[in-house]
Design a protein around this motif. Structure first.
Motif, mmCIF file in Angstrom:
data_model
loop_
_atom_site.group_PDB
_atom_site.id
_atom_site.type_symbol
_atom_site.label_atom_id
_atom_site.label_comp_id
_atom_site.label_asym_id
_atom_site.label_seq_id
_atom_site.Cartn_x
_atom_site.Cartn_y
_atom_site.Cartn_z
ATOM 1 N N GLY A 164 0.806 -1.221 0.000
ATOM 2 C CA GLY A 164 0.000 0.000 0.000
ATOM 3 C C GLY A 164 0.835 1.264 0.000
ATOM 4 O O GLY A 164 0.358 2.333 0.388
ATOM 5 N N ALA A 165 2.103 1.153 -0.411
ATOM 6 C CA ALA A 165 2.938 2.343 -0.507
ATOM 7 C C ALA A 165 2.683 3.066 -1.829
ATOM 8 O O ALA A 165 2.978 4.245 -1.977
ATOM 9 N N ILE A 166 2.140 2.328 -2.814
ATOM 10 C CA ILE A 166 1.820 2.925 -4.119
ATOM 11 C C ILE A 166 0.306 3.101 -4.227
ATOM 12 O O ILE A 166 -0.178 4.177 -4.557
ATOM 13 N N LEU A 167 -0.423 2.008 -3.982
ATOM 14 C CA LEU A 167 -1.876 2.060 -4.090
ATOM 15 C C LEU A 167 -2.480 2.202 -2.696
ATOM 16 O O LEU A 167 -2.400 1.290 -1.882
ATOM 17 N N PRO A 168 -3.068 3.370 -2.427
ATOM 18 C CA PRO A 168 -3.621 3.596 -1.084
ATOM 19 C C PRO A 168 -4.974 2.923 -0.899
ATOM 20 O O PRO A 168 -5.554 2.394 -1.857
ATOM 21 N N ALA A 169 -5.481 2.963 0.323
ATOM 22 C CA ALA A 169 -6.819 2.446 0.621
ATOM 23 C C ALA A 169 -7.839 3.255 -0.174
ATOM 24 O O ALA A 169 -7.788 4.478 -0.190
ATOM 25 N N PHE A 170 -8.772 2.534 -0.836
ATOM 26 C CA PHE A 170 -9.745 3.248 -1.673
ATOM 27 C C PHE A 170 -10.938 3.730 -0.858
ATOM 28 O O PHE A 170 -11.304 3.132 0.154
ATOM 29 N N GLY A 171 -11.530 4.821 -1.324
ATOM 30 C CA GLY A 171 -12.794 5.271 -0.742
ATOM 31 C C GLY A 171 -13.929 4.592 -1.479
ATOM 32 O O GLY A 171 -13.721 3.936 -2.510
ATOM 33 N N VAL A 172 -15.144 4.677 -0.974
ATOM 34 C CA VAL A 172 -16.294 4.116 -1.676
ATOM 35 C C VAL A 172 -17.354 5.186 -1.871
ATOM 36 O O VAL A 172 -17.358 6.202 -1.177
ATOM 37 N N LEU A 173 -18.227 4.950 -2.845
ATOM 38 C CA LEU A 173 -19.323 5.862 -3.193
ATOM 39 C C LEU A 173 -18.826 7.288 -3.445
ATOM 40 O O LEU A 173 -19.436 8.267 -3.035
ATOM 41 N N GLY A 174 -17.634 7.375 -4.095
ATOM 42 C CA GLY A 174 -17.090 8.686 -4.424
ATOM 43 C C GLY A 174 -16.115 9.219 -3.404
ATOM 44 O O GLY A 174 -15.505 10.268 -3.600
ATOM 45 N N GLY A 175 -15.944 8.512 -2.305
ATOM 46 C CA GLY A 175 -14.986 8.933 -1.284
ATOM 47 C C GLY A 175 -13.561 8.821 -1.794
ATOM 48 O O GLY A 175 -13.277 8.028 -2.690
ATOM 49 N N GLY A 176 -12.660 9.613 -1.211
ATOM 50 C CA GLY A 176 -11.272 9.631 -1.652
ATOM 51 C C GLY A 176 -10.424 8.582 -0.957
ATOM 52 O O GLY A 176 -10.853 7.955 0.020
ATOM 53 N N SER A 177 -9.208 8.402 -1.493
ATOM 54 C CA SER A 177 -8.264 7.436 -0.931
ATOM 55 C C SER A 177 -7.640 7.981 0.341
ATOM 56 O O SER A 177 -7.479 9.189 0.500
ATOM 57 N N GLY A 178 -7.245 7.075 1.223
ATOM 58 C CA GLY A 178 -6.418 7.459 2.363
ATOM 59 C C GLY A 178 -5.001 7.694 1.869
ATOM 60 O O GLY A 178 -4.687 7.440 0.709
ATOM 61 N N SER A 179 -4.144 8.185 2.749
ATOM 62 C CA SER A 179 -2.763 8.385 2.304
ATOM 63 C C SER A 179 -2.057 7.035 2.275
ATOM 64 O O SER A 179 -2.389 6.139 3.045
ATOM 65 N N PRO A 180 -1.072 6.872 1.361
ATOM 66 C CA PRO A 180 -0.370 5.582 1.291
ATOM 67 C C PRO A 180 0.578 5.387 2.469
ATOM 68 O O PRO A 180 0.864 6.329 3.199
ATOM 69 N N VAL A 181 1.050 4.166 2.599
ATOM 70 C CA VAL A 181 2.071 3.850 3.598
ATOM 71 C C VAL A 181 3.373 4.531 3.193
ATOM 72 O O VAL A 181 3.684 4.627 2.014
ATOM 73 N N ASP A 182 4.110 5.006 4.170
ATOM 74 C CA ASP A 182 5.392 5.616 3.828
ATOM 75 C C ASP A 182 6.394 5.385 4.946
ATOM 76 O O ASP A 182 6.038 5.356 6.125
ATOM 77 N N SER A 183 7.646 5.192 4.562
ATOM 78 C CA SER A 183 8.712 5.312 5.536
ATOM 79 C C SER A 183 9.893 5.952 4.842
ATOM 80 O O SER A 183 10.149 5.690 3.673
ATOM 81 N N HIS A 184 10.553 6.853 5.544
ATOM 82 C CA HIS A 184 11.766 7.471 5.014
ATOM 83 C C HIS A 184 12.634 7.906 6.189
ATOM 84 O O HIS A 184 12.231 7.741 7.355
#
Lengths: 673, 670
Positions: B469-489
């Motif tokens: 999920g660092a590239i493809l974030p959690a999807f929203g439904v019924l038009g909702g937006g995605s959450g932010s992706p996983v990241d570490s740096h």
């Protein structure tokens, strides 16, 4: 002189008045008045018709703090915390309370995010202050607090248990600028490590404190108006009492006030009568509390909760389940029959109360089974209506296709299964065989079900103390004053000298000795207990190890830990061990009431007041009814029988034998034909 | 058949559950693996002679729910060749297991010569051999590196322990005496259960007990059937991806799900899933099937008791040799990612049927982070393992909970104490907070993720992460937006060090004063963010859950200088933002809209050069086609043959998105 115990519960306010000179005890029970509990209390005192000037001490058990927390009706408050950590209180441990529910939510934090202020301060795990709170941060925050109009503030800094300096300075700055705001720091409330648990306990304390203080002040004022001007002792969750002024500052210690009083009373009566291994069983209207007492000692825990909120102060390990006399029996989806957790509570109450409740409850089932007499009103006011009980139970019986007697019997049996489940959790699941314990039953509904609960668990003996309906109020009179001190120092046993350990304990003991002296105790009436919270390096949970004079080297301390680990977890190794916290419990010993005595003379025949057809296994069975107060010492009677008294009824099922000892305790034993 | 009154049925149900609870307490009290008695990484169950689970402990779903598959596989092995005193041991992922660390004990109980019930215990053993301590390695390319594989064997036969087998097993594990302790804990739990079963038989009679078991299974089945029957018949499809980086380049692995509802039955078919890969992404049939069940239960009937009856109307098809039904010798060590993705596709498919019951996608990954090195204070090695949860999906009634364990995790602590961590390790937390703007936008907002800054105070350490999920974030439904992706740096000397293979890093060298920044994934939103009540947007902004920027640009709420909402400006801005969306007319296409990669297939979206340029999208960009349920993700192909203003979409895509030919469809960059 007179001693007065007042236990204000959710449904009833119970009072016990003891006359030290004559040893006489008087009981009173009146419905609680949730809008202002002091009112119900004064009604009860009024009924006792006593001159409060003659009262030497008043001990009080109260659910006020718990109710404020559960109803979320506490203070508008703010939190001041370390920069970068304001969300600790919101996120907690990131766990999930409701399994398998995609729509589960987390209850909101007690304090909204915008009222959680951050300060650029930092202390390290070893107590080193990396950064004191900058003056400009404190100024900014004081202004923000002023602008927000909060009435209480919790100061919660990282590692404050290791060094409280930054919290103390912050507290001073706030108190100086805002003298009317209640402020508590995390190291005052719970100087132990694990920030979420400490912050949450502190926030909970601050949240309930202003209202608890107002309540206790109002109680003290009303008592004073009638002539009682001595200290008001309030029961706390650890089984001791504290002066009301201290509880007003640390109300988080009073969350188990009522239930703890019952356990203390049970341990006291049990010990005095030669029954030191007990499982206490306090069944009231909305909940049931059970606790394991072994060799007169009750188990303690720091893993408490109030609803979903953690409360990590040291408290009696009481397992509370949401099933009591008022629990509703209902049919769920897939035809699963449930008893509880829905409760009819005090309002509307069971159907038989005739206050608008329509669903069948455990109490209604007992009325249908003819086990609960309906002649005398409860608490002097509530009359039980058998017709309403029958109507409610028969509606469910029809839905399930059984007759009303079978249904009522089934509701009680299911409630009993729930009770046994709660008891298994504190006994079998912890490695204790309940059969080696006596079931000590009290509360309005405890003696009604105790024999069945004991039989289900294979326990051979039930003990019903005198005045089971007011037992927690009695417990208030036997509770000593208790102060707990704790210091967290996470250290390997190999890195800490035994002398250093003794120095820490010396300091903690000195501080608690001072507190007891302030409470007016002479040295002879003081008692101290020291213990260590220890674990293997790498473990997340600690075990409590008593620190007594038998330990003279660090090796002894380690060995004591291994033994405790083996007792709880069956195995122990000699791997590295660390000490997490040091604790001292200090007791100020109070004089105890003499135990009641059963009448020396009298007869079963004279005690027999009635006979009626009681349903056992849904079969009407001719059953004698006795008045408890008339049963003489040494009386023995065979079940089936009912033993009635104010506030409760003891059921002696067929095959059980009941006996009365000199102190008017009832014992029920199975298979004793 | 024995007549059973409804009350005795309830009492026997309690008796059975209480047996499982006592088993659980026994394991908890006596096991030696820290994972068992602290993380509660074990499960217990009671099974009937047909291998159906009749009562289970309730805790970590990921652990409990797959247990019946292991038991069934073992019973298939022995069939009638079982006698009193036999005890079966197994951990083989290819035969009903999850991963090798999960070791299962099965204990048949006989009554009058007849097999009636068997208690089973599965425990996470801290080490089962393999290439690294703890056996789980992100570097494993085959199962042989993950530990000792135990097919179903009789470790005790007619009461006689098979010492040869036991010695052989223990010789291949680190800290063998601890493992032996774990084994005995499981055995003690089974023996306790046997004793309680016999007590119940003595009191209620065997026939009565068996009748209660049968009725319980049947009523759970009918309860689940009733729930499924409320869904309209039909075939519902959804697809999602897992992320791998062979040779350093992203290779998304396709996970499609075809969910068929027919009457009161449901079939979950994963045909078309990516072939298994020689990296720890694959999982087992038990895990995949259990995850379908966890999702269905959590959506359709959260309060139902756990027994096999409710599994009966559900069947799962997962072709062998794919990421959802791994075969020898591919690694099976990590199952957290498959679990969460199976839940995601189940949610995505059901969003087309019961939009009111689903939620936006949850936080994508178990996010295993490891920081290890030598502690300067003790001179000993240390390993800090952390798995911060992220945001959960929003749903019709409420915002998604922030940083909370997901439905497959249960009541697991996922955010570790700063004070404990700093006491134990040479690390210092600079912050541990909810990440502003990390929740997917929506009428109901997705939950926020955790954002933690961890400073190294030792001279050196290494950092590894196994996540998705660092590239493809959690999807929203019924038009909702995605959450932010996983990241570490890593923040080093004021600059940022980023990883070329996000979410998959092994042994990166950290130096003193590096700050490792970990951000879990945000949850998906629910519904159109422009419909979010203005007062909720304002409150989110005041509480710092969203930034001023997002308040304006995503939610279209204009806040005046006084901190109050400017209603007129807000209405105008919301209209403007809606009008600015790229909406294309759906046109039919017969062309294959999947592109074949090195291992798997991925969906593409063909756009005209003009539309792509207008939306600022480059070739290869990942876009989201937003329909009436869950969105489809696709890789952009700029195609001169596509007429501008149109979007060629296959039948499958149109069905998922609820988009008819000729209707407009919203396309946005991810």
């Amino acid at each position: 002189m007179l001693w007065l115990g007042i236990d204000v519960g959710g449904t009833f306010t119970d009072l016990v008045l003891y006359d030290e000179a004559s040893g006489a005890m008087r009981l009173e029970k009146t419905p609680s008045t949730p809008r202002d509990h002091a009112e119900g209390m004064m009604t009860g005192i009024g009924r006792l018709a006593l001159a409060l000037e003659r009262v030497e001490r008043v001990a009080h058990g109260t659910t006020v703090a718990t109710n404020i927390a559960l109803e979320r009706s506490g203070a508008r408050m703010a939190v001041v915390t370390t920069r970068g950590f304001r969300d600790v209180l919101e996120v907690g441990r990131g766990n999930r309370l409701v399994l398998y529910d995609i729509k589960a939510t987390r209850p909101p934090a007690l304090v909204p995010r915008s009222l959680r202020f951050e300060v650029g301060e930092r202390t390290l795990f070893d107590g080193t202050v990396l950064q004191p709170p900058p003056a400009e941060d404190l100024e900014r925050i004081v202004e923000a607090l002023r602008a927000s109009g909060v009435e209480a503030v919790a100061v919660c800094y990282l590692h404050a248990y290791a060094n409280a300096e930054n919290e103390r300075r912050t507290r001073e700055a706030i108190v100086k600028a805002l003298p009317h705001v209640f402020v508590a720091t995390s190291c005052e409330v719970l100087p132990e490590y694990r920030e979420y648990e400490r912050f949450a306990t502190t926030a909970l304390n601050v949240y309930v404190a202003p209202r608890v203080r107002r309540y206790l002040t109002s109680v003290a004022t009303r008592l004073a108006a009638q002539g009682y001007c001595r200290p008001l002792a309030v029961m706390t969750s650890n089984g001791g009492t504290l002066p009301a002024e201290r509880v007003a500052d640390l109300p988080v210690h009073s969350m188990l006030s009522g239930p703890a009083a019952g356990v203390i009373g049970a341990a006291h009566v049990g010990r005095a009568c030669g029954h030191a291994d007990l499982i206490t069983y306090d069944m009231g209207g909305t909940s049931t509390d059970v606790c394991l007492v072994r060799a007169g000692q009750f188990a303690m825990t720091t893993e408490g909760r109030v609803g979903t909120l953690p409360n990590r102060v040291l408290q009696i390990e009481i397992n509370s389940i949401g099933a009591g006399g008022g629990s509703i029996a209902a049919l769920g989806a897939g035809r699963f029959l449930n008893v509880g957790p829905e409760s009819a509570g005090a309002v509307p109450g069971p159907a038989c109360y005739g206050r608008g409740g329509e669903q069948p409850t455990v109490t209604d089932a007992n009325v249908v089974l003819e086990r609960l007499g309906t002649a005398k009103p409860l608490g002097g006011e509530i009359r039980l209506d058998p017709e309403r009980a029958r109507t409610a139970v028969s509606r469910l019986a029809t839905a399930l296709g059984v007759d009303v007697a079978t249904m009522a019997d089934g509701i009680v049996k299911l409630a009993v299964v729930k009770m046994t489940g709660a008891i298994k959790e504190i006994s079998i699941m912890r490695g204790h065989d309940p059969r080696a314990f006596t079931l000590f039953a009290y509360g309005g509904a405890g003696p009604l079900h105790a024999a069945f609960v004991a039989a289900e668990l294979g326990m051979s003996r039930v003990m019903v103390p005198p005045m089971p309906g007011n037992f927690s109020a009695f417990g208030l009179l036997v509770a000593d004053v208790r102060h707990d001190e704790v210091r967290t120092r996470v250290t390997r046993t190999t890195d800490l000298g035994f002398a250093e350990l003794e120095r820490h304990f010396g300091e903690l003991t000195a501080r608690s000795r001072e507190r007891l002296a302030q409470d007016g105790f002479a040295a002879a009436a003081m008692r101290f207990e020291a213990s260590l919270d220890m674990r293997y390096v790498g473990q997340a949970f600690e075990l409590s190890v008593p620190f007594d004079t038998s330990l003279v080297t660090m090796k002894d301390v380690e060995r004591a830990f291994y033994a405790a680990h083996e007792a709880r977890y069956v195995h122990a190794t000699d791997d590295p061990v660390e000490i997490v916290s040091l604790r001292v419990s200090a007791y100020g010993i109070v004089a105890k009431p003499a135990l009641p005595r059963a009448p020396a003379t009298g007869s079963l025949a004279a005690a027999r007041v009635d006979e009626r057809a009681v349903l056992f296994d849904a079969t009407p069975t001719a059953t004698a009814v006795y008045a408890r107060e008339r049963l003489p010492s040494g009386a023995v009677l065979e079940g089936p029988a009912l033993i009635e008294e104010a506030g409760t009824t003891t059921v002696v099922p067929p095959g059980f034998r009941a006996s009365v000892d000199a102190h008017a305790n009832l014992f029920l034993e199975a298979g004793a034909r | 058949m024995t007549a059973l009154d409804p009350i005795t049925l309830e009492i026997l149900t309690e008796v059975l559950i209480s047996i499982v609870r006592e088993m659980r307490a026994t394991v908890f009290r006596t096991a030696r693996s820290v994972a068992i008695y602290e993380a509660k990484d074990f499960s217990c169950g009671l099974f009937d002679h047909t291998s159906e689970v009749i009562a289970q402990s309730e805790d970590i779903g990921a652990h409990v729910v797959p247990l019946p598959w292991s038991v069934r596989s073992a019973m298939a092995e022995f069939k009638d060749d079982l006698a009193p005193g036999d005890v079966i041991l197994l951990n083989d992922p290819y035969r009903g297991g999850t991963h090798l660390n999960d070791v299962t004990l099965i204990y048949p109980v006989f009554e009058a010569g007849r097999l009636i019930l068997f208690p089973a215990v599965r425990e996470h053993w801290a080490d089962v051999g393999g290439m690294v301590p703890g056996s789980l390695s992100g570097e494993a390319t085959s199962i042989y590196q993950e530990g000792v594989r135990i097919p179903p064997i009789k470790i005790v036969e007619r009461g006689t322990p098979n010492r040869a087998a036991m010695t052989l097993l223990l010789s291949n594990m680190r800290v063998p005496d601890e493992r032996e302790g774990d084994f005995h804990a499981g055995l003690a739990a089974c023996k306790t259960a046997e004793r309680r079963i016999r007590e119940a038989i003595a009191r209620y009679g065997l026939d009565m007990l068996l009748a209660a078991i049968r009725q319980n299974l049947d009523r759970s089945e009918s309860r689940m059937r009733d729930r499924i029957a409320t869904l309209p018949d039909g075939e519902y499809y959804y697809e999602d991806y897992l992320e791998t980086f062979p040779g350093g380049r992203l290779e998304p692995l396709l996970l499609p799900l075809r969910l068929t509802v027919r009457g009161s039955e449901l079939v979950a078919d994963f045909t078309g899933a990516s072939p298994q890969v020689p990296v720890p992404v694959n999982s087992t049939l038990a895990v995949s099937a259990a995850s379908v069940f966890i999702a269905l239960k959590s959506i359709l009937d959260p309060a139902a008791p756990l027994n096999q009856g409710s599994f009966r109307p559900i069947s799962v098809i997962a072709p062998e040799g794919t990421i959802v039904n791994v075969t020898a010798p591919a690694p099976a060590g990590s199952h957290g990612e498959i679990r969460k993705r199976v839940i995601a596709v189940t949610v995505g498919a059901l969003a087309q049927v019961v939009p009111d019951l689903v939620a936006g996608d949850l936080f994508r990954t178990s996010f295993h982070n490891l920081v290890g090195g030598v502690h300067p204070r003790t001179g000993k090695e240390f390993v800090h393992y952390e798995w911060a949860s992220g945001g959960n999906g929003a749903f019709a009634e409420d915002d998604g909970p922030s940083a909370m364990a997901s439905i497959d995790w249960g009541d697991l602590n996922t955010v570790q104490s700063t004070e404990v961590l700093e006491t134990r390790f040479p690390l210092r937390l600079e912050w541990s907070a909810l990440a502003t703007d990390s929740g997917g936008d929506g009428r109901q907002r997705g939950g926020l993720s955790m954002h933690r800054g961890i400073r190294l105070v030792a001279p050196t350490a290494t950092y590894s992460v196994l996540a998705d999920g660092a590239i493809l974030p959690a999807f929203g439904v019924l038009g909702g937006g995605s959450g932010s992706p996983v990241d570490s740096h890593v923040i080093r000397d004021g600059g940022q060090v980023r990883f070329a293979t996000p979410g998959k890093v092994g042994g990166f060298s950290l130096v003193k004063d590096d700050v490792l920044v970990l951000q879990s994934a945000g949850g998906g939103g629910y519904g159109d963010p422009l419909e979010r009540p203005v007062e909720h947007v304002l409150s989110d902004w005041r509480e710092g859950y969203i930034s001023a920027h997002r308040c304006r640009d995503r939610y279209g709420v204009v806040v005046g200088a006084s901190g109050e909402v400017d209603a007129a400006a807000t209405e105008a801005l919301r209209r403007q933002l809606a009008a600015r969306r790229l909406r294309l007319t759906v046109v039919e296409t017969q062309a294959d809209l999947y592109l074949r990669g090195a291992v798997s297939r991925r969906r593409i979206c063909r756009l005209s050069p003009a539309d792509a340029a207008g939306a600022g999208l480059d070739d290869g960009a990942i876009v989201e086609l937003v329909g009436s349920s869950a969105p489809l993700r696709a890789w952009l192909v700029i195609d001169g043959a596509v007429q501008s203003g149109t979007l060629p979409l296959d039948t499958l895509g149109r069905r998922v998105l609820g988009a008819a030919v000729g209707a407009p469809l919203h396309v946005r960059a991810l």
